[in-house]
Design a protein around this motif. Structure first.
Motif: not given
Length: 260
Positions: A65, A68, A87, A90
């Motif tokens: 997190r 991110e 990950i 993303a």
């Protein structure tokens, strides 16, 4: 008279003095269960290179997190594939910079010294209620942290979860769960075998069957649009024989093909 010479003198000193050359730096985010092994590897790598490595340890979910949200990590080592997949989805992993590094086992530990029974496989017949004796079962967060997710799956597979669900104490990472058992705050805990091996204040009661949970894998990846040379060197070192010996001594199974 001397004033014009000083800038030139300082410039020469900067060029000639190796102590003034700034080393490369990388920031590594890694699952808490890797701390003991990676601390040793970090020291050996730094001694053999011009790179300074900063390690940050936490639960894989917490680290993912933070990545991110823009944390400037150069390398991420997760304790399961799901958080690394997140990950990757993303778009935060460098091209061709991911591989499975390690495997592990899930064990049940008890407080205090005792016989290591890691060769004993835990079955549905184990009486956890009696073993807890009114105390709590320490686990990492069962909905977020890999060790807790694996533990919940294993206990559910063995039809043991319902018998202990109201006696589970959850913690942010597996090392915190281990610390509770080591301190005697809880009589039992579900941790990785590699964690149990670092503490003289716990002993292994048994190992959860491999088919009771997903395979425990530690993927590693370099982050960013392009992999830093120093990050590439550290990843290569993680796959090397020196690192493999350290990981094995700490209870991990090495999965990555060793670099020559």
């Amino acid at each position: 008279m001397n004033a014009p010479i000083r800038p030139i003198f300082l410039a020469l000193m900067l060029c000639l003095s190796p102590t003034l050359t700034r080393a490369e730096e990388i920031l590594v985010f890694a699952a808490s269960s890797l701390a003991t092994a990676l601390d040793e590897i970090e020291q050996k790598f730094e001694a053999a290179s011009d790179t300074e490595v900063s390690m940050v340890y936490a639960g894989s979910s917490t680290l993912a997190r933070q990545i991110e949200q823009g944390a400037p990590a150069d390398i991420f080592i997760s304790a399961n594939t799901d958080w690394m997949d997140r990950i990757a989805q993303a778009g935060l992993i460098a091209p061709d910079a991911r591989f499975d590094l390690l495997g592990n086992q899930l064990v049940l530990v008890a407080h205090g010294e005792g016989l290591d029974q890691s060769g004993q496989i835990i079955t549905p017949e184990i009486n956890l209620t009696d073993l807890l004796d009114g105390g709590y079962l320490a686990m990492a967060l069962v909905d977020a942290v890999p060790a807790g997710i694996y533990g919940h799956a294993a206990l559910t597979h063995l039809d043991l979860w319902d018998t202990v669900a109201d006696r589970v104490a959850q913690f942010d990472n597996v090392r915190s769960a281990l610390a509770q058992v080591a301190a005697g705050a809880t009589p039992l805990g579900v941790v990785y075998r590699s964690d149990a091996m670092i503490s003289t204040q716990v002993h292994i009661i048994g190992t959860f069957p491999a088919d009771s949970h997903d395979p425990i894998r530690y993927p590693v990846a370099a982050l960013g649009a392009e992999m830093k040379p120093a990050a590439a060197a550290f990843l290569a070192y993680l796959r090397g024989r020196d690192a493999a010996m350290i990981f094995t001594a700490n209870g991990f199974e090495t999965l990555a093909e060793a670099e020559k």
